[in-house]
Design an enzyme around this catalytic site. Structure first.
Site, PDB file in Angstrom:
ATOM      1  N   ASP A  24       3.870   4.681   1.803  1.00 44.57           N
ATOM      2  CA  ASP A  24       5.247   4.527   1.077  1.00 44.57           C
ATOM      3  C   ASP A  24       4.748   3.647  -0.231  1.00 44.57           C
ATOM      4  OD1 ASP A  24       7.769   4.668   3.062  1.00 44.57           O
ATOM      5  OD2 ASP A  24       6.003   4.527   4.290  1.00 44.57           O
TER       6      ASP A  24
ATOM      7  N   ASP B 116      -0.627  -0.169  -2.648  1.00 48.18           N
ATOM      8  CA  ASP B 116       0.261  -0.618  -4.033  1.00 48.18           C
ATOM      9  C   ASP B 116       0.898  -1.960  -3.774  1.00 48.18           C
ATOM     10  OD1 ASP B 116       1.558   0.033  -1.438  1.00 48.18           O
ATOM     11  OD2 ASP B 116       3.492   0.488  -2.812  1.00 48.18           O
TER      12      ASP B 116
ATOM     13  N   ASP C  52      -2.539   3.847   1.781  1.00 43.81           N
ATOM     14  CA  ASP C  52      -1.155   3.571   2.261  1.00 43.81           C
ATOM     15  C   ASP C  52      -0.172   4.808   2.071  1.00 43.81           C
ATOM     16  OD1 ASP C  52       1.002   1.723   2.920  1.00 43.81           O
ATOM     17  OD2 ASP C  52       1.496   1.940   0.716  1.00 43.81           O
TER      18      ASP C  52
END
Length: 223
Positions: A16, A174, A14
Site C-alpha cells: 500500500d 514509502d 511494500d
C-alpha cells in the site's frame, strides 16, 4: 537526495502506497464500518494518514476512542474486515510506471517479493485483482509472523523465501515503517515520495534515497 547504485539480487516492496494506491478502497471500508457503528466518518486524507501498521491500527485510529472495550474493538475490526472484503481491489491501481518497472526487473533476473503489514487474505487477492501477483516469488503478510514491520522479521523471512542473503537485497517502501524495518534488518531502503507516511514528511525520514516514480529504480540496481 538520490541513492548510489546497489548491487542486489532481490528487491522487496511494500504494498500500500508503494506498488498500489489503495486508499479509496480503505476509505470506503472504514466509513462503512464507522457508519455501522454510529461513529463520525473520516476524510480520505485522514485514512491516508492512518495506513501503515495493519488493519487493527487503522481501526484504532479511526475510532480514536481510548475508552473502547476490548470486545467492542475486536468487533469493530471484524466489521471493517467484512466491508473491506467487498471494497478491496475495487478502486486500487498500480502507481505510474510500476508495471513497466516490474517487467524490466523481471527481465533482468532480479528476484522480487512483497513485504506488507496487510493481512494475507486481503494482500494476495489485491495483488491478483491488480494483475501484479505473478511478479513476486515471495509475499510476506501481516499475521504470518509474530512481529510486523517495523520489526525486521518479515523482510528477513522474504529473503529466506527468495534464497537471497540480506546483503544482496534492497527494500522499496514509502514510510518510516519500511525504513525502520529495513534498517533493523541491515538492508538498504529507498522510499517513494508519493506514498502513505502516517503524516510524517517523507523527506524527513532516514533512508538511502527517495524516488518520485518507479521508473527511477532500475538504473540504481547494478548486478
Amino acid at each position: 537526495m538520490m541513492a548510489a547504485r546497489f548491487d542486489v539480487d532481490a528487491v522487496l516492496f511494500d504494498l500500500d502506497g508503494t506498488l498500489l494506491d489503495t486508499v479509496d478502497d480503505l476509505h470506503e471500508a472504514a466509513n462503512r464500518m464507522l457508519a455501522e457503528l454510529g461513529r463520525p466518518l473520516r476524510t480520505r486524507e485522514e485514512i491516508r494518514n492512518f495506513v501503515g501498521k495493519g488493519i487493527p491500527k487503522l481501526v484504532e485510529r479511526c475510532l480514536a476512542d481510548p475508552d473502547v472495550s476490548a470486545a467492542d474493538f475486536d468487533a469493530a475490526v471484524e466489521v471493517f474486515r467484512t466491508h473491506y472484503r467487498e471494497t478491496n481491489g475495487s478502486k486500487s491501481a498500480p502507481y505510474d510506471t510500476v508495471r513497466e518497472t516490474l517487467d524490466a526487473l523481471k527481465a533482468s533476473g532480479v528476484s522480487m517479493g512483497v513485504v506488507t503489514n496487510k493481512a494475507q487474505d486481503f494482500a494476495v487477492p489485491l495483488l491478483e485483482a491488480t494483475g501484479l501477483a505473478d511478479y513476486f516469488g515471495a509475499v510476506v503478510c501481516g499475521g504470518m509472523l509474530p512481529n510486523k514491520k517495523p520489526a525486521p522479521d518479515m523482510l528477513l523471512h522474504a529473503c529466506e523465501l527468495l534464497s537471497v542473503g540480506k546483503e544482496r537485497a534492497i527494500m522499496v517502501g514509502d514510510s518510516g515503517n519500511d525504513a525502520q524495518c529495513a534498517q533493523a534488518a541491515g538492508v538498504p531502503v529507498l522510499l517513494m515520495t508519493y506514498g502513505y507516511t502516517e503524516g510524517v514528511p517523507v523527506d524527513t525520514i532516514n533512508c538511502d534515497g527517495l524516488l518520485s516514480k518507479f521508473a527511477e529504480l532500475p538504473p540504481l540496481l547494478g548486478r
